[in-house]
Enzyme design. Structure first.
Site, PDB file in Angstrom:
ATOM      1  N   LYS A  52       0.839  -1.206   0.000  1.00 50.36           N
ATOM      2  CA  LYS A  52       0.000   0.000   0.000  1.00 50.36           C
ATOM      3  C   LYS A  52       0.875   1.258   0.000  1.00 50.36           C
ATOM      4  O   LYS A  52       0.624   2.209  -0.740  1.00 50.36           O
ATOM      5  CB  LYS A  52      -0.955  -0.012   1.211  1.00 50.36           C
ATOM      6  N   GLN A  96      -4.569  -1.593   9.770  1.00 49.01           N
ATOM      7  CA  GLN A  96      -4.514  -2.916   9.148  1.00 49.01           C
ATOM      8  C   GLN A  96      -5.045  -3.975  10.121  1.00 49.01           C
ATOM      9  O   GLN A  96      -4.672  -4.005  11.289  1.00 49.01           O
ATOM     10  CB  GLN A  96      -3.066  -3.233   8.733  1.00 49.01           C
ATOM     11  N   ASP A 119     -10.868   2.898   4.355  1.00 48.07           N
ATOM     12  CA  ASP A 119     -11.133   1.451   4.296  1.00 48.07           C
ATOM     13  C   ASP A 119     -12.633   1.175   4.196  1.00 48.07           C
ATOM     14  O   ASP A 119     -13.044   0.058   3.888  1.00 48.07           O
ATOM     15  CB  ASP A 119     -10.605   0.777   5.578  1.00 48.07           C
TER      16      ASP A 119
HETATM   17  N1  GUN Z   1      -6.897  -6.970   6.354  1.00 48.35           N
HETATM   18  C1  GUN Z   1      -7.238  -7.678   5.249  1.00 48.35           C
HETATM   19  N2  GUN Z   1      -7.763  -6.858   4.318  1.00 48.35           N
HETATM   20  C2  GUN Z   1      -7.750  -5.616   4.834  1.00 48.35           C
HETATM   21  C3  GUN Z   1      -8.154  -4.349   4.344  1.00 48.35           C
HETATM   22  O1  GUN Z   1      -8.658  -4.192   3.227  1.00 48.35           O
HETATM   23  N3  GUN Z   1      -7.971  -3.304   5.197  1.00 48.35           N
HETATM   24  C4  GUN Z   1      -7.429  -3.453   6.419  1.00 48.35           C
HETATM   25  N4  GUN Z   1      -7.303  -2.378   7.174  1.00 48.35           N
HETATM   26  N5  GUN Z   1      -7.057  -4.616   6.908  1.00 48.35           N
HETATM   27  C5  GUN Z   1      -7.204  -5.688   6.107  1.00 48.35           C
END
Ligand code: GUN
Length: 291
Positions: A52, A96, A119
């Site tokens: 990311k 995350q 998110d």
């Molecule tokens: N863990 C797995 N997928 C995601 C996501 O799209 N965002 C976040 N914050 N954590 C994740």
């Protein structure tokens, strides 16, 4: 059978965003700024988070990675979220998941300001999305919708089966596919671990979205001829022949299903790259509101 090229479509979207960043800067605004909170050292999470941050840099966004040890207290984490909520230099941020057991994810998600929740996990954003109001759509469902749109896949009146009912993918995906817009207007069925006759249900799908987290779960006998198959699974399967000791495989038994469907996403290179591009898209949406 045609393969969805998630890498290429993701690049298309990222190129469009990169162009918009340049325009913003020319106009005297600062580029979008995404912050990412990572707690602990879950290997998969570290990989995603690094991807990311790298994706931000590549298109000219600012990014900040806040990496905390696994023993950080919930209070300290919530204080950090409060600071990011107030920091005008940050357009959006994510925490995350998964978080360590001593931290309550629900409390954490609800602490993020909905306007910075790129998110799309906050109940306000989920609720607005469900009502068809302006909201951040979470990155994986948003990325899938974008993929369907850019391949011009017909959805109206189709039977869409969503396999899996998670808050991150299956739940929102089912809502998006039944919206009164394109892509949408599907008749949607959500199938999950307690569904009876799950094979038959899947086989009746014109569009099958597999997000159940079980490697190679969807086999050819579960797929209708000519169906559109979208594989959201990213499962690590032990593989001694690989240097890293594992390989990534989706929820769909790709080789056999590819023989009978009309479109299919590969793993990797399908939904995964779209997810990251869509997070960048959400960050741009947040940044546009600040301009
Ligand atoms: N863990 C797995 N997928 C995601 C996501 O799209 N965002 C976040 N914050 N954590 C994740």
């Amino acid at each position: 059978m045609q393969q969805f090229d998630g890498k290429a479509i993701s690049k298309q979207l990222r190129d469009e965003l990169a162009e918009e960043v340049q325009q913003m800067v020319v106009e005297g605004h600062r580029p979008p700024h995404l912050a990412v909170i990572l707690v602990g050292s879950n290997a998969a999470s570290e990989t995603y988070v690094n991807a990311k941050v790298k994706a931000c840099k590549a298109i000219g966004y600012e990014s900040s990675l806040l990496h905390f040890p696994p023993e950080i207290s919930q209070t300290m984490l919530l204080n950090t979220i409060d600071e990011l909520n107030e920091n005008e230099d940050i357009d959006g941020f994510i925490v995350q998941l998964p978080l360590p057991d001593h931290i309550d994810s629900k409390t954490v998600i609800e602490r993020v300001l909905p306007a910075k929740d790129v998110d799309g996990f906050h109940p306000i954003n989920v609720g607005k999305m469900a009502l068809g109001l302006d909201a951040f759509i979470s990155a994986t469902p948003g990325g899938i919708v974008e993929l369907i749109k850019r391949y011009d896949i017909e959805t109206e009146g189709k039977h869409c089966v969503v396999l899996g009912r998670s808050n991150i993918v299956g739940g929102p995906m089912s809502i998006l596919m039944r919206r009164n817009t394109y892509p949408g207007n599907c008749t949607v069925t959500i199938a999950h671990s307690r569904t009876k006759n799950i094979k038959e249900v899947c086989k009746s799908a014109d569009i099958l979205i597999a997000a159940i987290g079980k490697p190679d779960y969807v086999t050819a006998d579960m797929v209708k001829e000519g169906a559109v198959v979208i594989d959201v699974g990213i499962n690590r399967v032990d593989d001694a022949s690989r240097e890293r000791g594992y390989r990534l495989t989706g929820d769909v038994a790709y080789a056999e299903v590819a023989e009978i469907c009309s479109y299919i996403t590969p793993v990797p290179g399908g939904v995964g790259p779209m997810t990251i591009a869509y997070l960048l898209n959400n960050t741009m949406i947040a940044a546009r509101k600040r301009k």
